[in-house]
Design an enzyme around this catalytic site. Structure first.
Site, PDB file in Angstrom:
ATOM      1  N   CYS A   2      26.148  48.828  29.832  1.00  0.00           N
ATOM      2  CA  CYS A   2      25.746  48.130  31.311  1.00  0.00           C
ATOM      3  C   CYS A   2      24.533  47.168  30.684  1.00  0.00           C
ATOM      4  O   CYS A   2      23.514  48.082  29.549  1.00  0.00           O
ATOM      5  CB  CYS A   2      25.728  48.857  32.602  1.00  0.00           C
ATOM      6  N   ARG A  27      25.965  45.474  23.982  1.00  0.00           N
ATOM      7  CA  ARG A  27      26.012  46.384  24.151  1.00  0.00           C
ATOM      8  C   ARG A  27      27.323  46.587  24.309  1.00  0.00           C
ATOM      9  O   ARG A  27      27.615  48.528  24.466  1.00  0.00           O
ATOM     10  CB  ARG A  27      25.497  47.085  25.483  1.00  0.00           C
ATOM     11  N   TRP A  74      30.216  47.535  32.145  1.00  0.00           N
ATOM     12  CA  TRP A  74      31.015  47.690  30.914  1.00  0.00           C
ATOM     13  C   TRP A  74      31.890  48.959  31.799  1.00  0.00           C
ATOM     14  O   TRP A  74      30.728  50.642  32.713  1.00  0.00           O
ATOM     15  CB  TRP A  74      30.121  48.573  30.073  1.00  0.00           C
ATOM     16  N   ASN A  98      23.098  50.156  36.251  1.00  0.00           N
ATOM     17  CA  ASN A  98      23.335  50.645  34.912  1.00  0.00           C
ATOM     18  C   ASN A  98      23.046  52.288  34.856  1.00  0.00           C
ATOM     19  O   ASN A  98      22.149  53.068  35.483  1.00  0.00           O
ATOM     20  CB  ASN A  98      22.758  50.744  33.365  1.00  0.00           C
ATOM     21  N   GLY A  99      24.630  53.074  34.579  1.00  0.00           N
ATOM     22  CA  GLY A  99      25.039  54.671  35.431  1.00  0.00           C
ATOM     23  C   GLY A  99      25.409  54.983  35.775  1.00  0.00           C
ATOM     24  O   GLY A  99      26.312  54.253  35.917  1.00  0.00           O
ATOM     25  N   GLU A 481      32.852  58.862   7.843  1.00  0.00           N
ATOM     26  CA  GLU A 481      32.493  58.236   8.427  1.00  0.00           C
ATOM     27  C   GLU A 481      33.494  56.821   7.939  1.00  0.00           C
ATOM     28  O   GLU A 481      33.353  55.895   8.532  1.00  0.00           O
ATOM     29  CB  GLU A 481      31.164  57.328   7.655  1.00  0.00           C
ATOM     30  N   LYS A 485      34.867  54.146  10.415  1.00  0.00           N
ATOM     31  CA  LYS A 485      34.545  52.770  10.828  1.00  0.00           C
ATOM     32  C   LYS A 485      35.379  51.948  10.744  1.00  0.00           C
ATOM     33  O   LYS A 485      36.146  51.411  11.064  1.00  0.00           O
ATOM     34  CB  LYS A 485      33.722  51.886   9.589  1.00  0.00           C
ATOM     35  N   GLU A 488      37.543  52.031  14.273  1.00  0.00           N
ATOM     36  CA  GLU A 488      36.519  50.947  15.176  1.00  0.00           C
ATOM     37  C   GLU A 488      36.287  49.886  15.543  1.00  0.00           C
ATOM     38  O   GLU A 488      37.114  48.998  16.881  1.00  0.00           O
ATOM     39  CB  GLU A 488      34.936  51.507  15.054  1.00  0.00           C
ATOM     40  N   HIS A 504      46.516  72.258   2.968  1.00  0.00           N
ATOM     41  CA  HIS A 504      46.474  72.922   4.164  1.00  0.00           C
ATOM     42  C   HIS A 504      47.172  72.321   5.143  1.00  0.00           C
ATOM     43  O   HIS A 504      47.351  73.150   6.104  1.00  0.00           O
ATOM     44  CB  HIS A 504      44.977  73.548   4.404  1.00  0.00           C
ATOM     45  N   LYS A 603      27.535  49.432  22.181  1.00  0.00           N
ATOM     46  CA  LYS A 603      27.129  50.078  21.079  1.00  0.00           C
ATOM     47  C   LYS A 603      26.040  51.368  22.069  1.00  0.00           C
ATOM     48  O   LYS A 603      26.111  51.696  20.767  1.00  0.00           O
ATOM     49  CB  LYS A 603      25.812  48.755  21.226  1.00  0.00           C
TER      50      LYS A 603
HETATM   51  C1  AGP Z   1      29.063  53.926  14.965  1.00  0.00           C
HETATM   52  O1  AGP Z   1      29.366  53.009  14.541  1.00  0.00           O
HETATM   53  C2  AGP Z   1      29.548  53.720  16.234  1.00  0.00           C
HETATM   54  N1  AGP Z   1      29.572  52.901  17.080  1.00  0.00           N
HETATM   55  C3  AGP Z   1      29.078  54.865  17.574  1.00  0.00           C
HETATM   56  O2  AGP Z   1      29.751  56.303  16.644  1.00  0.00           O
HETATM   57  C4  AGP Z   1      27.424  55.309  17.315  1.00  0.00           C
HETATM   58  O3  AGP Z   1      26.541  55.971  15.753  1.00  0.00           O
HETATM   59  C5  AGP Z   1      27.565  56.257  18.450  1.00  0.00           C
HETATM   60  O4  AGP Z   1      27.395  56.509  19.793  1.00  0.00           O
HETATM   61  C6  AGP Z   1      25.420  57.207  18.514  1.00  0.00           C
HETATM   62  O5  AGP Z   1      25.077  55.780  19.065  1.00  0.00           O
HETATM   63  P1  AGP Z   1      23.170  56.104  18.251  1.00  0.00           P
HETATM   64  O6  AGP Z   1      23.149  56.276  16.760  1.00  0.00           O
HETATM   65  O7  AGP Z   1      22.264  55.219  18.870  1.00  0.00           O
HETATM   66  O8  AGP Z   1      22.914  57.449  19.316  1.00  0.00           O
END
Ligand code: AGP
Length: 608
Positions: A2, A27, A74, A98-99, A481, A485, A488, A504, A603
């Site tokens: 949020c 966000r 959110w 937010n929370g 990674e 990506k 995601e 394995h 985000k």
């Molecule tokens: C990365 O592409 C992600 N959106 C996510 O994994 C992110 O890295 C994770 O939520 C951690 O966020 P931060 O680095 O702000 O703590």
């Protein structure tokens, strides 16, 4: 997660609130809303979907006001419907939040008993009713909010306005980010600075437990004990255009291309001043000389940085490391080691799991803490004794790119500092490593120039349902990674394995429909990796290999290759991740997904 924005001013704040919401879109959210004090009444408008729809509704209804709050939601408690969107209203009081309020069920039952009726499934609505409940007896919004938040358990950042108190805006935070923007005879609140840059660069960062009352010319803050406190005003270096898209199509694309600049900025002090503990803070020399082990705590991409750093620090400095997913660490019984350094890594510095993991480590008696973070005023930086701020600049795309490579640069710096303090880095070697770091941004430019080749790979990937990423050694976290990506933003299911693990289990998945992406730098593990690639080819798998210029791989049928500059030694992971970032970006473009705001994701993950 949020986003909150609020304003009290002598001009119509509706456009400021809408612009702020647009700047908070990154966000992640699924509905939006605004409440304006208009003609002594609360004018509330809420919409599902994008802020653009809210903007249109505000324009059509000619909504305006000198005081107001707005929100992007959110969904956590209750579906993303208009009825669950914020602001929530009780009597003449409107609230954005937010929370997560953990005791919302008990409070809901109590408030129902007291005669309040609920119109949403949210936890937030209890806050509105609770403030209204206390306001009925004290007729003071600041006081009523303080009494209400004292009853809340969980995390919150809230903004509150009331129809009978024009020119007043109340803010409170506990566990979720919220700051005050200081203007001239006008004041603002927001979840982060980016929302307010068009109106101010002066900010007050609220601390946990703070409640603030903002008027046109006044700001009063009380802390968690109810004592009036003065919180410093800080001048931000950020400018509005730094969070604008400019010539790019997406923030992710912009941020991928900003990486050479971001690396130069992050490494500038090291390159100019040499390998010095002070890069991590005043106490760094004594703490880093004392510690005997390192525990990294992080989530998502930041966790992949930690995994990479483990290879560097163990090899260069000889210090044992373990990397833990923050959300797991905080709930498991671990054995604290008083000589361990707890290193948290985070782009935002507000990730609830990482912050709680740090607090958990502190509660176990860990005294030595360091954070690698991209936001200098964030909660993680404030909670840690040592820090290094990455100079990536604001990262808006949900998929983390420049934050990752600058985290790696900061962590490599940590490895060098630790090696030097332990007498494992002589002057010649130090200069050699600094020269390599100096060359890194230029090498990355050369990798970025490979985009059209990566794009051709992406065209083939977009048709696939699954993909397998392979790496070995310090490139295994880079494979992880790459897979993160891809899933995601393109929603293609992807897994990553250390190549030696193939037979394995995962080899069973390999057939002509399973593209296999291998990271094949010219390092000591190359020969082992080549055998793994043969195993894939023998099963009809289609191979996509990211090589170094000096990697010699025998031509195999149907092998797709992208060749990076000469092997970059320890810094190789920082370069090899870039084609994988571009691959996911272009696969997402092909599939037509929302690159910067992928479905279901946020985000900054400020709730557990
Ligand atoms: C990365 O592409 C992600 N959106 C996510 O994994 C992110 O890295 C994770 O939520 C951690 O966020 P931060 O680095 O702000 O703590």
């Amino acid at each position: 997660m949020c986003g909150i924005i609020g304003a009290v001013a002598q001009r119509n704040v509706a456009p400021i609130l809408i612009e702020g919401l647009k700047r908070l879109e990154y966000r992640g959210y699924d509905s939006a809303g605004v409440a304006l004090l208009q003609d002594q009444e609360i004018k509330r408008i809420r919409t599902t979907g994008r802020v653009a729809a809210l903007e249109e509704a505000v324009r059509e209804q000619n909504a305006h006001g000198l005081t107001g709050i707005a929100h992007t939601r959110w969904a956590t408690h209750g579906a993303p419907t208009e009825g669950n969107a914020h602001p929530h209203v009780s009597g003449g009081i409107a609230v954005v939040h937010n929370g997560i309020i953990e005791n919302h069920e008990a409070l809901r039952a109590e408030l129902k008993q007291a005669g309040f009726s609920f119109t949403s499934q949210t936890d937030t609505e209890v806050i509105a009713h609770l403030i209204n409940h206390y306001f009925k007896s004290c007729r003071d919004l600041f006081q009523a909010t303080r009494e209400a938040v004292a009853r809340l358990q969980g995390a919150y950042a809230i903004g509150v306005v009331c129809d009978s108190m024009p020119n007043k805006l109340i803010a409170a935070r506990q566990g979720s980010p919220l700051l005050i923007g200081v203007g001239v005879e006008e004041h603002f609140i927001a979840s982060d600075t980016s929302a307010l840059l068009p109106v101010t660069q002066r900010f007050i960062y609220l601390e946990d437990g703070d409640v603030a009352e903002l008027g046109l010319t006044s700001i009063v803050v009380v802390d968690k004990n109810g004592a009036a406190v003065s919180r410093a005003i800080q001048q931000s270096e950020l400018r509005a255009e730094m969070v604008e898209l400019g010539e790019y199509r997406h923030y992710m694309q912009k941020e991928i291309y900003e990486q050479p600049r971001a690396l130069s900025d992050t490494l500038q002090e090291l390159i100019n001043g040499g390998v010095q503990p002070i890069l991590f803070g005043m106490e760094a020399e004594s703490i880093l000389s004392t510690i005997e082990r390192i525990t990294f705590l992080a989530c998502g991409t930041s966790y992949h940085s930690a995994l990479t750093a483990r290879y560097w620090i163990e090899a260069l400095a000889g210090i044992p490391c373990n990397a833990e997913i923050a959300s797991e660490y905080r709930y498991r019984t671990s054995v604290p080691d008083p000589k361990a350094l707890i290193v948290t890594i985070s782009q935002s510095g507000e990730t609830a799991d990482t912050l709680s993991a740090l607090k958990h480590a502190q509660s176990l008696g860990h005294e030595y803490t360091l954070t690698i973070c991209n936001v200098s005023e964030s909660a993680l930086v404030r909670e840690s004794r040592l820090n290094m701020i990455t100079r990536a600049g604001p990262e808006i795309g949900v998929a983390s790119t420049k934050a990752f490579t600058t985290q790696l640069a900061a962590l490599f710096t940590l490895a060098l500092v630790l090696a030097k303090l332990r007498g494992r880095l002589n002057a010649v070697e130090e200069q050699k490593q600094i020269a390599a770091l100096r060359a890194l941004p230029g090498q990355m430019q050369r990798v970025l120039a490979l985009e059209s080749r990566v794009q051709r790979w992406a065209e083939r990937f977009a048709e696939k349902q699954h993909a397998l990423f392979l790496g070995r050694g310090m490139h295994y976290p880079i494979a992880l990674e790459g897979a993160l990506k891809l899933k995601e933003i393109s929603y293609i299911h992807a897994e990553a394995y250390p190549a030696g693990e193939l037979k394995h289990g995962p080899l069973a998945l390999v057939d002509k429909d399973m593209p296999v992406i291998a990271i094949a730098p010219n390092d000591a593990l190359l020969e082992k990796l080549k055998s793994n690639l043969q195993e894939v080819r023998a099963r009809g798998g289609e191979l996509y290999v990211v090589l170094d210029e000096d990697t010699h791989i025998q031509d195999m049928d149907e092998i797709h290759k992208i060749t990076l500059p000469l092997h970059a030694g320890w810094l190789s992971p920082i370069l090899h991740v870039v084609p994988l970032q571009m691959l996911s970006y272009h696969a997402a473009l092909q599939k037509g997904t929302d690159v910067d705001k992928p479905r279901n994701l946020a985000k900054s993950v400020t709730v557990e």
